[in-house]
Write a protein that holds these residues in place. Structure first.
Motif, PDB file in Angstrom:
ATOM      1  N   PRO A   8       0.861  -1.351  -0.001  1.00 33.71           N
ATOM      2  CA  PRO A   8      -0.169   0.072  -0.020  1.00 33.71           C
ATOM      3  C   PRO A   8       0.807   1.347   0.056  1.00 33.71           C
ATOM      4  O   PRO A   8       2.026   1.409   0.354  1.00 33.71           O
ATOM      5  CB  PRO A   8      -0.751   0.150   1.253  1.00 33.71           C
ATOM      6  CG  PRO A   8       0.026  -0.997   2.100  1.00 33.71           C
ATOM      7  CD  PRO A   8       0.741  -1.919   1.312  1.00 33.71           C
ATOM      8  N   ALA A  23      -5.220  10.541  -1.440  1.00 32.94           N
ATOM      9  CA  ALA A  23      -5.708   9.133  -1.199  1.00 32.94           C
ATOM     10  C   ALA A  23      -7.068   8.810  -2.215  1.00 32.94           C
ATOM     11  O   ALA A  23      -7.190   7.818  -2.761  1.00 32.94           O
ATOM     12  CB  ALA A  23      -6.389   9.138   0.369  1.00 32.94           C
ATOM     13  N   ALA A  24      -7.817   9.966  -2.597  1.00 31.50           N
ATOM     14  CA  ALA A  24      -8.863   9.675  -3.480  1.00 31.50           C
ATOM     15  C   ALA A  24      -8.311   9.344  -4.710  1.00 31.50           C
ATOM     16  O   ALA A  24      -8.816   8.549  -5.615  1.00 31.50           O
ATOM     17  CB  ALA A  24      -9.621  11.036  -3.415  1.00 31.50           C
ATOM     18  N   THR A  27      -7.017   5.858  -4.913  1.00 32.05           N
ATOM     19  CA  THR A  27      -8.170   4.665  -4.734  1.00 32.05           C
ATOM     20  C   THR A  27      -8.774   4.678  -6.033  1.00 32.05           C
ATOM     21  O   THR A  27      -9.086   3.627  -6.495  1.00 32.05           O
ATOM     22  CB  THR A  27      -9.022   5.213  -3.595  1.00 32.05           C
ATOM     23  OG1 THR A  27      -8.448   5.132  -2.474  1.00 32.05           O
ATOM     24  CG2 THR A  27     -10.175   4.352  -3.545  1.00 32.05           C
ATOM     25  N   GLU A  28      -8.722   5.926  -6.902  1.00 34.78           N
ATOM     26  CA  GLU A  28      -9.569   5.993  -8.193  1.00 34.78           C
ATOM     27  C   GLU A  28      -8.623   4.920  -8.986  1.00 34.78           C
ATOM     28  O   GLU A  28      -9.392   4.615  -9.838  1.00 34.78           O
ATOM     29  CB  GLU A  28      -9.737   7.161  -8.557  1.00 34.78           C
ATOM     30  CG  GLU A  28     -10.516   8.016  -8.019  1.00 34.78           C
ATOM     31  CD  GLU A  28     -10.708   9.432  -8.120  1.00 34.78           C
ATOM     32  OE1 GLU A  28      -9.674   9.832  -9.137  1.00 34.78           O
ATOM     33  OE2 GLU A  28     -11.430  10.246  -7.786  1.00 34.78           O
ATOM     34  N   PRO A  32      -3.832   0.146  -3.318  1.00 35.84           N
ATOM     35  CA  PRO A  32      -4.145   0.213  -2.063  1.00 35.84           C
ATOM     36  C   PRO A  32      -3.640   1.379  -1.125  1.00 35.84           C
ATOM     37  O   PRO A  32      -2.345   1.862  -1.410  1.00 35.84           O
ATOM     38  CB  PRO A  32      -3.210  -1.162  -1.576  1.00 35.84           C
ATOM     39  CG  PRO A  32      -2.312  -1.230  -2.667  1.00 35.84           C
ATOM     40  CD  PRO A  32      -2.772  -0.919  -3.924  1.00 35.84           C
ATOM     41  N   VAL A  33      -4.230   1.801  -0.361  1.00 38.81           N
ATOM     42  CA  VAL A  33      -3.826   3.259   0.459  1.00 38.81           C
ATOM     43  C   VAL A  33      -4.158   2.849   1.943  1.00 38.81           C
ATOM     44  O   VAL A  33      -4.929   2.300   2.179  1.00 38.81           O
ATOM     45  CB  VAL A  33      -4.983   4.416  -0.110  1.00 38.81           C
ATOM     46  CG1 VAL A  33      -4.484   5.564   0.694  1.00 38.81           C
ATOM     47  CG2 VAL A  33      -4.586   4.556  -1.605  1.00 38.81           C
TER      48      VAL A  33
END
Length: 291
Positions: A8, A23-24, A27-28, A32-33
């Motif tokens: 991640p 983070a967005a 994720t898009e 893994p975050v």
């Protein structure tokens, strides 16, 4: 990020102005975050180094954003210690959010670069100017909502940077190639005085905004009245009194270098923030600091 990079990406300040945007975006892209925040699992605290190894376990790349700012006492030592633990845990990329024109921030940059190099990790520095989002998501929001902003700032211009540009550069450095060992100076494409920035917000939002100056001591008391924590009050006063002396007035091309495109102009930020309703809510006490 290449296929073998399965771990991640750790985003410190994952709920803050830059962290949540980073983070967005990750994720898009299906990456893994792991969020580094007080509400995260495991929780992250800058004053609890004992908890850092668990947070860094298995992490491939880390975005380091120090709160409230790298200019505060102890920040350089904290960041150096974090980088050392990250390198020992096998983290392969470290991306540091830094402040433009701050001597203390440059000390932190050097510390991260030295630790990463010694540990065989890549490092990248994002040296940012004042965030445009301070007017919509931080300590300047109250003044906009009240219709009057008074600051201890004269006619020295600042090339405000959009937090979305910072996030785009951070994601590129965390996941792509060609950014190792780079220091990107991130600014907007033009410099504006604070008065000119307020005027741009007025035009975009349709609000009747007034701008004026006030002594630093009086401004500090006003921030305290808005329940801004004392550490952030002192930081904001430091930034107004130190880095707004002309050293940062010239725009830089870090966004262009990193992404191959121009940074977003302050007027575009203001229009987008207004359209999103940033200045259409009742007056509230804004949260967050200068970075």
């Amino acid at each position: 990020m290449s296929a073998e990079r399965a771990g991640p990406v750790l985003v410190l300040g994952g709920t803050g102005k830059t962290g949540r945007r980073i983070a967005a975006r990750l994720t898009e892209r299906g990456l893994p975050v792991r969020l580094g925040s007080r509400s995260g699992s495991p929780a992250f605290h800058w004053d609890d180094p004992a908890g850092w190894p668990a947070l860094l376990s298995g992490v491939d790349a880390a975005y380091i954003a120090y709160a409230p700012d790298l200019a505060v006492p102890g920040a350089v030592e904290d960041v150096r210690r974090f980088a050392e633990i990250a390198a020992a845990q096998g983290v392969r990329r470290l991306v540091l959010l830094s402040g433009r024109g701050e001597p203390e921030a440059e000390e932190a940059e050097s510390a991260v670069a030295a630790v990463a190099t010694a540990g065989g990790a890549d490092w990248t520095v994002l040296r940012a100017s004042w965030f445009a989002q301070n007017f919509s998501e931080s300590f300047l929001l109250d003044g906009v909502l009240a219709g009057e902003i008074a600051l201890p700032a004269g006619e020295i211009p600042e090339p405000f940077v959009d937090a979305d540009d910072i996030a785009d550069v951070a994601v590129a450095a965390l996941t792509g190639s060609g950014h190792a060992g780079r220091i990107y100076e991130l600014t907007g494409p033009r410099a504006l005085t604070f008065g000119a920035a307020v005027a741009e917000i007025g035009r975009a939002s349709g609000r009747d905004l007034r701008y004026g100056t006030m002594p630093a001591a009086e401004f500090g008391e006003m921030l305290r009245g808005f329940q801004v924590p004392e550490a952030e009050v002192q930081l904001i006063l430091y930034l107004f009194g130190t880095v707004l002396d002309g050293r940062n007035a010239a725009p830089a091309d870090g966004v262009q270098q990193a992404l191959g495109r121009a940074p977003r102009d302050f007027a575009d930020y203001a229009r987008a923030a207004a359209a999103a309703g940033a200045w259409s809510v009742p007056a509230v006490t804004a949260a967050g600091g200068a970075a």
